[in-house]
Write a protein that holds these residues in place. Structure first.
Motif, short mmCIF file in Angstrom:
data_model
loop_
_atom_site.label_atom_id
_atom_site.label_comp_id
_atom_site.label_asym_id
_atom_site.label_seq_id
_atom_site.Cartn_x
_atom_site.Cartn_y
_atom_site.Cartn_z
N PHE A 1 51.41 -70.56 -36.64
CA PHE A 1 52.38 -71.64 -36.44
C PHE A 1 52.55 -72.07 -34.99
O PHE A 1 53.08 -73.15 -34.74
CB PHE A 1 53.74 -71.23 -37.01
CG PHE A 1 53.73 -70.97 -38.49
CD1 PHE A 1 53.64 -72.01 -39.39
CD2 PHE A 1 53.80 -69.67 -38.97
CE1 PHE A 1 53.63 -71.77 -40.76
CE2 PHE A 1 53.79 -69.42 -40.33
CZ PHE A 1 53.70 -70.46 -41.23
N ARG B 1 56.95 -73.61 -32.73
CA ARG B 1 57.57 -73.50 -34.05
C ARG B 1 58.24 -72.14 -34.22
O ARG B 1 59.34 -72.05 -34.79
CB ARG B 1 56.51 -73.70 -35.14
CG ARG B 1 56.06 -75.14 -35.30
CD ARG B 1 55.13 -75.26 -36.48
NE ARG B 1 54.69 -76.63 -36.69
CZ ARG B 1 53.85 -77.00 -37.65
NH1 ARG B 1 53.36 -76.09 -38.50
NH2 ARG B 1 53.49 -78.26 -37.77
N ARG C 1 61.58 -72.25 -32.44
CA ARG C 1 62.59 -73.05 -33.13
C ARG C 1 63.05 -72.39 -34.43
O ARG C 1 64.25 -72.22 -34.66
CB ARG C 1 62.07 -74.46 -33.43
CG ARG C 1 61.80 -75.30 -32.21
CD ARG C 1 61.81 -76.78 -32.54
NE ARG C 1 61.12 -77.10 -33.77
CZ ARG C 1 59.83 -77.38 -33.87
NH1 ARG C 1 59.06 -77.34 -32.80
NH2 ARG C 1 59.28 -77.68 -35.03
N TYR C 2 62.10 -72.00 -35.27
CA TYR C 2 62.49 -71.48 -36.57
C TYR C 2 63.06 -70.07 -36.47
O TYR C 2 63.86 -69.66 -37.32
CB TYR C 2 61.29 -71.52 -37.52
CG TYR C 2 60.91 -72.92 -37.90
CD1 TYR C 2 61.82 -73.74 -38.56
CD2 TYR C 2 59.67 -73.46 -37.58
CE1 TYR C 2 61.49 -75.05 -38.90
CE2 TYR C 2 59.34 -74.76 -37.91
CZ TYR C 2 60.25 -75.54 -38.57
OH TYR C 2 59.94 -76.84 -38.89
#
Length: 287
Positions: free
Chosen positions: A104, A108, A111-112
């Motif tokens: 990813f 990402r 953020r996730y």
């Protein structure tokens, strides 16, 4: 003679990148280093978010039930919950994070990871509201202990993924020559943020938990305020990472040293506006 002079001027050294950098205003410099500034900002705010929650959570564990805590817990229960998160963090960093980062990317994951952590932060204060019981004993306290550990684990493990990713984003966004300065500055700033974070979270928790029942802003759930405020802080930090370009996923590509063939004014040894003999363009004699 005119043709020879023109050819010599065309092949003369041009201003180097360092020389061009010195001519930029601070706004132009900030624009060129936007990804570095954003990555460092994410690291600083995430550091305050992480340490602030780690400071206030054990205080909440041992707070009386009338103030939103578990009431019957001692420091031993709080210490057990926090220590049992450690093996999960180690295992996740060794075996879970590497394949996720490869698939990813760092942006990402940052953020996730924060989004997941924020979701558990919002769930955290509801553990005592839903599961706290005045009945002593391990059997009676097993359910609140488990959910408190689950909430704390869900807050810290994704946060650890985000912190690991932001280290890579900072290194990828900084030029090789400036990497030491950028890392030193980011560590200094996050150290200051880690002082402010616990102070802010514990002060806010003490103020909100002391509010009378039915008072502003959350009625009888005043102790939840600090968790909601830090959840908003984490959510905003995750969205700040949207400003990072796709190039932050890879090491910054730089030209070889001296590839521009240029000489900065500081290296040209200018005297009275004229180049010295060894730095001036060499003209081939014409016979």
């Amino acid at each position: 003679h005119a043709m020879e002079l023109e050819a010599a001027v065309e092949t003369a050294p041009t201003p180097s990148a360092e020389c061009e950098w010195r001519r930029l205003t601070w706004r132009e410099r900030a624009r060129r280093h936007r990804s570095t500034i954003v990555a460092v900002s994410c690291y600083v705010v995430a550091g305050a978010y992480q340490v602030g929650l780690q400071a206030v959570t054990p205080i909440w564990f041992v707070t009386g039930r009338e103030q939103g805590g578990f009431g019957e817990w001692r420091s031993s229960e709080a210490g057990a919950i926090m220590s049992l998160v450690g093996p999960v963090q180690i295992s996740a960093c060794l075996w879970v994070y590497p394949p996720l980062a490869r698939r990813f990317g760092y942006r990402r994951i940052f953020r996730y990871g924060l989004y997941t952590s924020v979701a558990f932060v919002i769930f955290t204060p509801w553990v005592s509201f839903l599961f706290a019981t005045p009945t002593p004993g391990l059997r009676a306290q097993a359910t609140p202990l488990f959910f408190a550990w689950l909430a704390h684990c869900g807050t810290l493990v994704p946060m650890l993924f985000s912190m690991t990713s932001v280290f890579a984003l900072i290194n990828n966004s900084a030029a090789r020559a400036n990497r030491g300065k950028v890392n030193g500055m980011s560590q200094a700033l996050v150290a200051a943020a880690r002082v402010v974070g616990p102070w802010a979270s514990c002060t806010l928790f003490a103020w909100s938990a002391s509010r009378p029942p039915g008072g502003w802003p959350l009625g009888r759930l005043n102790y939840q305020l600090v968790f909601y405020v830090f959840a908003a802080l984490g959510f905003g930090t995750a969205n700040l990472a949207l400003l990072l370009p796709e190039s932050a996923e890879r090491q910054l590509v730089e030209p070889p040293q001296g590839a521009d063939g240029g000489l900065c004014a500081a290296d040209q040894r200018v005297h009275g506006g004229e180049l010295s003999a060894d730095a001036a363009p060499k003209l081939k004699p014409v016979y």
